[in-house]
Design a protein around this motif. Sequence first.
Motif, PDB file in Angstrom:
ATOM      1  N   GLU A 123      83.790  34.878 -15.929  1.00 16.58           N
ATOM      2  CA  GLU A 123      85.219  35.011 -15.625  1.00 16.58           C
ATOM      3  C   GLU A 123      85.502  34.909 -14.133  1.00 16.58           C
ATOM      4  O   GLU A 123      86.646  35.015 -13.705  1.00 16.58           O
ATOM      5  CB  GLU A 123      85.734  36.356 -16.151  1.00 16.58           C
ATOM      6  CG  GLU A 123      85.920  36.351 -17.650  1.00 16.58           C
ATOM      7  CD  GLU A 123      86.420  37.698 -18.155  1.00 16.58           C
ATOM      8  OE1 GLU A 123      87.039  37.721 -19.212  1.00 16.58           O
ATOM      9  OE2 GLU A 123      86.194  38.715 -17.472  1.00 16.58           O
ATOM     10  N   MET A 124      84.451  34.755 -13.357  1.00 13.51           N
ATOM     11  CA  MET A 124      84.671  34.637 -11.916  1.00 13.51           C
ATOM     12  C   MET A 124      84.937  33.194 -11.526  1.00 13.51           C
ATOM     13  O   MET A 124      84.995  32.860 -10.367  1.00 13.51           O
ATOM     14  CB  MET A 124      83.460  35.174 -11.154  1.00 13.51           C
ATOM     15  CG  MET A 124      83.323  36.679 -11.293  1.00 13.51           C
ATOM     16  SD  MET A 124      81.987  37.315 -10.326  1.00 13.51           S
ATOM     17  CE  MET A 124      82.247  39.082 -10.499  1.00 13.51           C
ATOM     18  N   LEU A 166      88.215  40.783 -16.763  1.00 11.95           N
ATOM     19  CA  LEU A 166      87.600  41.794 -15.907  1.00 11.95           C
ATOM     20  C   LEU A 166      86.872  41.159 -14.719  1.00 11.95           C
ATOM     21  O   LEU A 166      86.934  41.662 -13.599  1.00 11.95           O
ATOM     22  CB  LEU A 166      86.626  42.645 -16.733  1.00 11.95           C
ATOM     23  CG  LEU A 166      87.282  43.456 -17.856  1.00 11.95           C
ATOM     24  CD1 LEU A 166      86.236  44.075 -18.760  1.00 11.95           C
ATOM     25  CD2 LEU A 166      88.184  44.525 -17.256  1.00 11.95           C
ATOM     26  N   GLY A 167      86.188  40.035 -14.972  1.00 13.01           N
ATOM     27  CA  GLY A 167      85.466  39.358 -13.893  1.00 13.01           C
ATOM     28  C   GLY A 167      86.438  38.870 -12.823  1.00 13.01           C
ATOM     29  O   GLY A 167      86.206  39.044 -11.623  1.00 13.01           O
ATOM     30  N   TYR A 168      87.539  38.293 -13.301  1.00 19.22           N
ATOM     31  CA  TYR A 168      88.559  37.842 -12.360  1.00 19.22           C
ATOM     32  C   TYR A 168      89.080  39.018 -11.541  1.00 19.22           C
ATOM     33  O   TYR A 168      89.243  38.936 -10.325  1.00 19.22           O
ATOM     34  CB  TYR A 168      89.710  37.170 -13.119  1.00 19.22           C
ATOM     35  CG  TYR A 168      90.974  37.104 -12.304  1.00 19.22           C
ATOM     36  CD1 TYR A 168      91.127  36.114 -11.332  1.00 19.22           C
ATOM     37  CD2 TYR A 168      91.969  38.054 -12.478  1.00 19.22           C
ATOM     38  CE1 TYR A 168      92.271  36.077 -10.549  1.00 19.22           C
ATOM     39  CE2 TYR A 168      93.110  38.020 -11.691  1.00 19.22           C
ATOM     40  CZ  TYR A 168      93.260  37.033 -10.732  1.00 19.22           C
ATOM     41  OH  TYR A 168      94.381  37.007  -9.961  1.00 19.22           O
ATOM     42  N   ALA A 210      86.020  51.142  -9.378  1.00 20.91           N
ATOM     43  CA  ALA A 210      86.622  51.616 -10.630  1.00 20.91           C
ATOM     44  C   ALA A 210      86.426  50.577 -11.731  1.00 20.91           C
ATOM     45  O   ALA A 210      86.135  50.914 -12.882  1.00 20.91           O
ATOM     46  CB  ALA A 210      88.109  51.895 -10.423  1.00 20.91           C
ATOM     47  N   MET A 211      86.535  49.306 -11.362  1.00 26.15           N
ATOM     48  CA  MET A 211      86.329  48.250 -12.357  1.00 26.15           C
ATOM     49  C   MET A 211      84.882  48.220 -12.838  1.00 26.15           C
ATOM     50  O   MET A 211      84.602  48.021 -14.028  1.00 26.15           O
ATOM     51  CB  MET A 211      86.694  46.882 -11.756  1.00 26.15           C
ATOM     52  CG  MET A 211      88.176  46.653 -11.616  1.00 26.15           C
ATOM     53  SD  MET A 211      89.097  47.109 -13.076  1.00 26.15           S
ATOM     54  CE  MET A 211      88.618  45.806 -14.177  1.00 26.15           C
ATOM     55  N   VAL A 212      83.971  48.397 -11.865  1.00 25.41           N
ATOM     56  CA  VAL A 212      82.553  48.428 -12.244  1.00 25.41           C
ATOM     57  C   VAL A 212      82.333  49.538 -13.268  1.00 25.41           C
ATOM     58  O   VAL A 212      81.687  49.350 -14.310  1.00 25.41           O
ATOM     59  CB  VAL A 212      81.656  48.637 -11.004  1.00 25.41           C
ATOM     60  CG1 VAL A 212      80.222  48.922 -11.426  1.00 25.41           C
ATOM     61  CG2 VAL A 212      81.725  47.421 -10.098  1.00 25.41           C
TER      62      VAL A 212
END
Lengths: 282, 251
Positions: free
Chosen positions: B199-200, B207-209, B225-227
């Motif tokens: 997603e990057m 989530l990756g973005y 927090a995302m991690v």
Amino acid sequence: MTEVLLDARGISLGYPREHGWQSVLENFDLQLAPGEVITILGPSGVGKSSLLRVLAGLQQARAGSVSLLGEPLQGPHPRLAVAFQDPSLLPWLSLESNVAFGLDFARQPKLAASERRARIDHAIEAVGLQHAREQYPAQLSGGMAQRTALARCLARQPQVLLLDEPFGALDEVTRADMQQLLLQLIARHNTAAILITHDIDEALLLSDRVLLLGNHPARTLGQWLIDLPQPREQRVEELGALRIDILKTLRRASRTPEPDSQPMPLPSETAHVPGRLHPHSS
Amino acid sequence: MGRHAIHGALGVAGLLGLLLLWWLGVHVFGEADGLSARFSPQATLGSLIELLGQGEVYEHIWVSLKRILIGLLLALLIGVPLGLLVGSYRHLEAATTPAFQFLRMISPLSWMPVVVMLMGVGDQPIYFLLAFAALWPILLNTAAGVRQLDPRWLQLSRSLSATRWETLCKVIIPGVLGHVLTGVRLAIGILWIVLVPCEMLGVSAGLGYFILDTRDRLAYSELMAMVLLIGVLGFMLDALARGLHRRWVHA
Ligand SMILES: Nc1ncnc2c1ncn2[C@@H]1O[C@H](COP(=O)(O)OP(=O)(O)OP(=O)(O)O)[C@@H](O)[C@H]1O
Ligand SMILES: [Mg+2]
């Protein structure tokens, strides 16, 4: 002569071994009449289960032929039900669904929903497992699993029942109950049954005819016609004499060193048994 | 039951220990009010609560979960029938095993440039990469399941004069389902790991973005927090897959 339901002639069977072939059973004959109960008796490893698979159309014999209702048996037949030595329940189905398993298969006789329901209920009731119908095989005891497998056969109301040591895992009391149940059902639906066991008493109590297998490769060592009415528990003396005779035949066979060249012992070996126990020639 | 409670308590203690290590790590190795403070548990939890209070993060979660689901479904659609075939025919198995093992060992991410070149940017290459990553555990486990089918079940269905179709639907598929679910559980683990880097690249949600987005906004405590959120969601997905598996096997 009466009609013959299942007719096996000259059956020989064996298995491939590393070096060639191991013959298990040779020249076996059997004629099963409607309503008749035949017990096949024999020591462990003699080839009883293999023979039953051949009679059920599940395994090819090396020689000989099997016919059911006058037609050569090509494979499994919907009028014939087998209970294997192992309950062979499907672990992902509840007891009830295991009993129902196969009833709606395309090649089985069509059943109305109500008839199907009734058959399942009766079969489960007959083997006394109403309280466990929602349970899964992993939760059943060995004896319960065996009775479930029996119920699966009964629900199909087959014309011929082939039972491979169906009561092996049961306690004495349940075993006696199941034996009575089997006799009742057989009488009610005029089913014929071939019952495999290595329990002489069970054979004597249940069957119209006892076939004894023995030796290597196995042959029919003798046949006994038991012309006694049910229930037989009171006929200890007559059955006792027969019991001894069967044991004697078995012992004599195990003493003979090489069976191959020997002619088949005649059923008339049992001619001296008193009472209504007749040697049978087919 | 008592045993379960003890194991549960030990698991919670382990998680708390992890939190403690995190806190210690930031304190011992970071400077008191430098950049590292923004990676501390306190800051992270604060950001997480803030994020969860807003709507945006849920959208990203939803997009990511949808991608996982589609990738998994595609992998099942291809992997299960193929696994049934491979498991049923010894020659086919012999012919395909080396090729499968070879493909399996190539990280799906290494296909990324190729796939983007062929399919363009967007959701499609992500679906493809995810399905490709999830395919192998499902296929190989299904094939193993077929090989381990109890011959007594097959004998039973034969004795009931079952047709091929009936044997497939009533015995083989339920008989291998436990193995398929094991494959699904492994696949979910892989999918979740592959998803974030996928997603990057060239998408604007997921989530990756969102991780890259927080980095670009220099919102480091949000990044942490995302991690944390990715870990929690993955943990829950795995628990779900495990629960499914257990339900079926216990039945
Ligand atoms: N699938 C098989 N492949 C090879 N040999 C077999 C197979 N099944 C049975 N046998 C052999 O055939 C012989 C008879 O086995 P079978 O299971 O028919 O005996 P049994 O009379 O039913 O014994 P038990 O009373 O212990 O159940 C044994 O020697 C066994 O090793
Ligand atoms: Mg046997």
